[in-house]
Scaffold this motif. Structure first.
Motif, PDB file in Angstrom:
ATOM      1  N   ALA A 180       0.813  -1.218   0.000  1.00 24.88           N
ATOM      2  CA  ALA A 180       0.000   0.000   0.000  1.00 24.88           C
ATOM      3  C   ALA A 180       0.845   1.266   0.000  1.00 24.88           C
ATOM      4  O   ALA A 180       0.295   2.374   0.002  1.00 24.88           O
ATOM      5  CB  ALA A 180      -0.937   0.000   1.207  1.00 24.88           C
ATOM      6  N   SER A 181       2.153   1.146  -0.009  1.00 20.33           N
ATOM      7  CA  SER A 181       3.024   2.316   0.008  1.00 20.33           C
ATOM      8  C   SER A 181       2.793   3.169  -1.235  1.00 20.33           C
ATOM      9  O   SER A 181       2.740   2.638  -2.360  1.00 20.33           O
ATOM     10  CB  SER A 181       4.494   1.886   0.060  1.00 20.33           C
ATOM     11  N   PRO A 182       2.673   4.477  -1.080  1.00 21.25           N
ATOM     12  CA  PRO A 182       2.412   5.340  -2.246  1.00 21.25           C
ATOM     13  C   PRO A 182       3.625   5.505  -3.150  1.00 21.25           C
ATOM     14  O   PRO A 182       3.483   5.993  -4.278  1.00 21.25           O
ATOM     15  CB  PRO A 182       2.017   6.673  -1.598  1.00 21.25           C
ATOM     16  N   ASP A 183       4.810   5.139  -2.675  1.00 20.14           N
ATOM     17  CA  ASP A 183       6.016   5.329  -3.483  1.00 20.14           C
ATOM     18  C   ASP A 183       6.672   3.986  -3.817  1.00 20.14           C
ATOM     19  O   ASP A 183       7.885   3.862  -3.844  1.00 20.14           O
ATOM     20  CB  ASP A 183       7.014   6.234  -2.751  1.00 20.14           C
ATOM     21  N   GLY A 184       5.842   2.983  -4.078  1.00 20.65           N
ATOM     22  CA  GLY A 184       6.372   1.668  -4.403  1.00 20.65           C
ATOM     23  C   GLY A 184       6.991   1.618  -5.790  1.00 20.65           C
ATOM     24  O   GLY A 184       6.683   2.418  -6.674  1.00 20.65           O
ATOM     25  N   LEU A 185       7.888   0.647  -5.970  1.00 18.92           N
ATOM     26  CA  LEU A 185       8.531   0.418  -7.259  1.00 18.92           C
ATOM     27  C   LEU A 185       8.519  -1.071  -7.528  1.00 18.92           C
ATOM     28  O   LEU A 185       8.880  -1.869  -6.665  1.00 18.92           O
ATOM     29  CB  LEU A 185       9.972   0.928  -7.247  1.00 18.92           C
ATOM     30  N   GLU A 186       8.095  -1.461  -8.713  1.00 19.86           N
ATOM     31  CA  GLU A 186       8.041  -2.877  -9.086  1.00 19.86           C
ATOM     32  C   GLU A 186       8.900  -3.129 -10.308  1.00 19.86           C
ATOM     33  O   GLU A 186       8.756  -2.456 -11.331  1.00 19.86           O
ATOM     34  CB  GLU A 186       6.606  -3.310  -9.366  1.00 19.86           C
ATOM     35  N   VAL A 187       9.814  -4.067 -10.183  1.00 23.27           N
ATOM     36  CA  VAL A 187      10.643  -4.514 -11.299  1.00 23.27           C
ATOM     37  C   VAL A 187      10.103  -5.868 -11.731  1.00 23.27           C
ATOM     38  O   VAL A 187       9.997  -6.792 -10.930  1.00 23.27           O
ATOM     39  CB  VAL A 187      12.123  -4.630 -10.889  1.00 23.27           C
ATOM     40  N   ARG A 188       9.744  -5.991 -13.003  1.00 26.64           N
ATOM     41  CA  ARG A 188       9.115  -7.214 -13.476  1.00 26.64           C
ATOM     42  C   ARG A 188       9.553  -7.513 -14.899  1.00 26.64           C
ATOM     43  O   ARG A 188      10.233  -6.703 -15.541  1.00 26.64           O
ATOM     44  CB  ARG A 188       7.598  -7.086 -13.409  1.00 26.64           C
ATOM     45  N   VAL A 189       9.142  -8.655 -15.401  1.00 27.22           N
ATOM     46  CA  VAL A 189       9.464  -9.080 -16.752  1.00 27.22           C
ATOM     47  C   VAL A 189       8.228  -8.928 -17.621  1.00 27.22           C
ATOM     48  O   VAL A 189       7.128  -9.291 -17.221  1.00 27.22           O
ATOM     49  CB  VAL A 189       9.955 -10.545 -16.761  1.00 27.22           C
ATOM     50  N   ARG A 190       8.426  -8.375 -18.797  1.00 22.69           N
ATOM     51  CA  ARG A 190       7.316  -8.059 -19.690  1.00 22.69           C
ATOM     52  C   ARG A 190       6.739  -9.302 -20.339  1.00 22.69           C
ATOM     53  O   ARG A 190       5.578  -9.351 -20.728  1.00 22.69           O
ATOM     54  CB  ARG A 190       7.817  -7.108 -20.770  1.00 22.69           C
ATOM     55  N   GLU A 191       7.514 -10.348 -20.465  1.00 26.87           N
ATOM     56  CA  GLU A 191       7.161 -11.506 -21.288  1.00 26.87           C
ATOM     57  C   GLU A 191       5.843 -12.159 -20.860  1.00 26.87           C
ATOM     58  O   GLU A 191       5.613 -12.466 -19.701  1.00 26.87           O
ATOM     59  CB  GLU A 191       8.271 -12.558 -21.188  1.00 26.87           C
ATOM     60  N   GLY A 192       4.961 -12.358 -21.821  1.00 26.39           N
ATOM     61  CA  GLY A 192       3.784 -13.184 -21.625  1.00 26.39           C
ATOM     62  C   GLY A 192       2.641 -12.534 -20.890  1.00 26.39           C
ATOM     63  O   GLY A 192       1.596 -13.147 -20.715  1.00 26.39           O
ATOM     64  N   THR A 237       6.855   1.261 -12.345  1.00 24.61           N
ATOM     65  CA  THR A 237       7.308  -0.049 -12.804  1.00 24.61           C
ATOM     66  C   THR A 237       8.522   0.081 -13.699  1.00 24.61           C
ATOM     67  O   THR A 237       8.706   1.075 -14.405  1.00 24.61           O
ATOM     68  CB  THR A 237       6.198  -0.788 -13.576  1.00 24.61           C
ATOM     69  N   ILE A 238       9.359  -0.936 -13.636  1.00 23.15           N
ATOM     70  CA  ILE A 238      10.456  -1.117 -14.590  1.00 23.15           C
ATOM     71  C   ILE A 238      10.193  -2.453 -15.271  1.00 23.15           C
ATOM     72  O   ILE A 238      10.270  -3.509 -14.643  1.00 23.15           O
ATOM     73  CB  ILE A 238      11.831  -1.127 -13.906  1.00 23.15           C
ATOM     74  N   ASP A 239       9.817  -2.412 -16.549  1.00 18.64           N
ATOM     75  CA  ASP A 239       9.520  -3.621 -17.311  1.00 18.64           C
ATOM     76  C   ASP A 239      10.769  -4.058 -18.061  1.00 18.64           C
ATOM     77  O   ASP A 239      11.328  -3.303 -18.855  1.00 18.64           O
ATOM     78  CB  ASP A 239       8.378  -3.383 -18.288  1.00 18.64           C
ATOM     79  N   LEU A 240      11.172  -5.294 -17.823  1.00 21.20           N
ATOM     80  CA  LEU A 240      12.358  -5.832 -18.467  1.00 21.20           C
ATOM     81  C   LEU A 240      11.960  -6.673 -19.668  1.00 21.20           C
ATOM     82  O   LEU A 240      11.004  -7.438 -19.613  1.00 21.20           O
ATOM     83  CB  LEU A 240      13.144  -6.698 -17.480  1.00 21.20           C
ATOM     84  N   LEU A 274      10.673  -7.202  -6.549  1.00 22.08           N
ATOM     85  CA  LEU A 274      11.296  -7.902  -7.668  1.00 22.08           C
ATOM     86  C   LEU A 274      10.364  -9.058  -8.032  1.00 22.08           C
ATOM     87  O   LEU A 274      10.345 -10.087  -7.361  1.00 22.08           O
ATOM     88  CB  LEU A 274      12.685  -8.425  -7.281  1.00 22.08           C
ATOM     89  N   HIS A 275       9.580  -8.857  -9.083  1.00 15.93           N
ATOM     90  CA  HIS A 275       8.515  -9.789  -9.444  1.00 15.93           C
ATOM     91  C   HIS A 275       9.016 -10.774 -10.490  1.00 15.93           C
ATOM     92  O   HIS A 275       9.073 -10.467 -11.683  1.00 15.93           O
ATOM     93  CB  HIS A 275       7.307  -8.997  -9.959  1.00 15.93           C
ATOM     94  N   ASP A 276       9.410 -11.973 -10.045  1.00 14.36           N
ATOM     95  CA  ASP A 276       9.878 -13.036 -10.940  1.00 14.36           C
ATOM     96  C   ASP A 276      11.011 -12.563 -11.841  1.00 14.36           C
ATOM     97  O   ASP A 276      11.004 -12.806 -13.054  1.00 14.36           O
ATOM     98  CB  ASP A 276       8.718 -13.577 -11.777  1.00 14.36           C
ATOM     99  N   VAL A 277      11.978 -11.883 -11.252  1.00 13.22           N
ATOM    100  CA  VAL A 277      13.100 -11.340 -12.012  1.00 13.22           C
ATOM    101  C   VAL A 277      14.410 -12.030 -11.648  1.00 13.22           C
ATOM    102  O   VAL A 277      15.251 -12.288 -12.509  1.00 13.22           O
ATOM    103  CB  VAL A 277      13.234  -9.814 -11.755  1.00 13.22           C
ATOM    104  N   LEU A 278      14.585 -12.366 -10.378  1.00 11.30           N
ATOM    105  CA  LEU A 278      15.900 -12.757  -9.872  1.00 11.30           C
ATOM    106  C   LEU A 278      16.447 -13.993 -10.580  1.00 11.30           C
ATOM    107  O   LEU A 278      17.662 -14.096 -10.798  1.00 11.30           O
ATOM    108  CB  LEU A 278      15.813 -13.010  -8.363  1.00 11.30           C
ATOM    109  N   GLN A 279      15.578 -14.922 -10.956  1.00  7.03           N
ATOM    110  CA  GLN A 279      16.042 -16.153 -11.588  1.00  7.03           C
ATOM    111  C   GLN A 279      16.603 -15.904 -12.987  1.00  7.03           C
ATOM    112  O   GLN A 279      17.228 -16.780 -13.568  1.00  7.03           O
ATOM    113  CB  GLN A 279      14.920 -17.192 -11.648  1.00  7.03           C
ATOM    114  N   ARG A 280      16.377 -14.689 -13.534  1.00  7.47           N
ATOM    115  CA  ARG A 280      16.855 -14.356 -14.881  1.00  7.47           C
ATOM    116  C   ARG A 280      18.159 -13.575 -14.884  1.00  7.47           C
ATOM    117  O   ARG A 280      18.712 -13.314 -15.943  1.00  7.47           O
ATOM    118  CB  ARG A 280      15.795 -13.524 -15.613  1.00  7.47           C
TER     119      ARG A 280
END
Length: 264
Positions: A28-40, A56-59, A84-90
């Motif tokens: 719920a933080s107003p200054d959140g940041l999400e790094v994720r993968v664009r694929e699919g 967001t940062i879309d990879l 870090l949304h399903d990014v680290l394994q890449r």
């Protein structure tokens, strides 16, 4: 929220995360940041980020550039929540990515990491992945936490949640087909102020050559092993073989068939 979002993997994961008060408050933080993968994501009807009001940062996995991600993180102000949304394994340099994300957190902020579970999604002992060739490593809860402790000073964070998301997981799915339902590990750590004792942490520690207490392991012999020379006899010159059966009478009788085979 659209109907597509209700059935998408991110929607299921977000619902799971919101059930935990620590994660619900962080997301719920107003200054959140999400790094994720664009694929699919468009094919899955899964366009919404985990954090509703997050930047967001879309990879793009086809042109993944860790340096560009690092520059993007360094350009943002300190955040209360980074996902870090399903990014680290890449990412090959997972230490660098985790360290930069942690540096961008304000004290009291949360770093939330989601990765596929090795035995929920991958269902293999080791790479390569049968699900996605871009997955460089497999994760269990313990290996994910170990990578966090490699990348971040353990005295500056506390683990607030470490959980398997397997809600609706199809354990009966055949191994060659991706299972339905949850298949992620969710880890949340909170950044704390650097403790006053941190600089003195190792002041009274000394390196020892020998163990101070005996262990249950047999010590290795430091002397080099002797050299052996094996001389194989010429089988053509062997005319007779002596076989001894030094045992009880019953065992000798049971071995008679084997003696006959050798004699033949």
């Amino acid at each position: 929220m659209s109907a597509d979002d209700d059935v998408g993997p991110a929607a299921r994961l977000r619902d799971f995360m919101l059930r935990h008060p620590v994660l619900a408050q962080a997301l719920a933080s107003p200054d959140g940041l999400e790094v994720r993968v664009r694929e699919g994501r468009e094919a899955l009807g899964d366009r919404a980020p985990l954090i509703a009001a997050a930047a967001t940062i879309d990879l793009d996995p086809a042109a993944f550039e860790p340096d560009a991600v690092a520059r993007s993180l360094e350009a943002v102000a300190p955040r209360r929540c980074i996902v870090l949304h399903d990014v680290l394994q890449r990412v090959a340099d997972y230490r660098g990515l985790l360290g930069r994300c942690f540096d961008r957190l304000s004290v009291g902020g949360h770093l939330i990491v989601t990765v596929p579970h090795q035995f929920l999604l991958e269902r293999k002992w080791q790479p390569p992945s049968r699900i996605d060739p871009g997955h460089l490593r497999f994760y269990t809860p313990s290996t994910l936490l170990a990578e966090i402790e490699e990348a971040v000073d353990p005295s500056e964070f506390r683990v607030r949640l470490l959980a398997d998301h397997d809600v609706g997981h199809d354990y009966a799915a055949r191994i060659e087909r991706p299972p339905a339902g949850g298949h992620e590990i969710v880890l949340a750590i909170e950044k704390i102020a650097r403790p006053a004792w941190r600089d003195a942490l190792g002041a009274d520690e000394t390196q020892t050559v020998d163990a101070l207490e005996p262990t249950r392991y047999v010590p290795l012999d430091p002397t080099p092993p002797p050299r052996h020379r094996t001389i194989a006899p010429d089988r053509r010159a062997i005319a007779r073989i002596l076989v001894l059966k030094l045992d009880h009478r019953g065992d000798f009788l049971m071995a008679r068939e084997a003696f006959g085979i050798l004699r033949g």
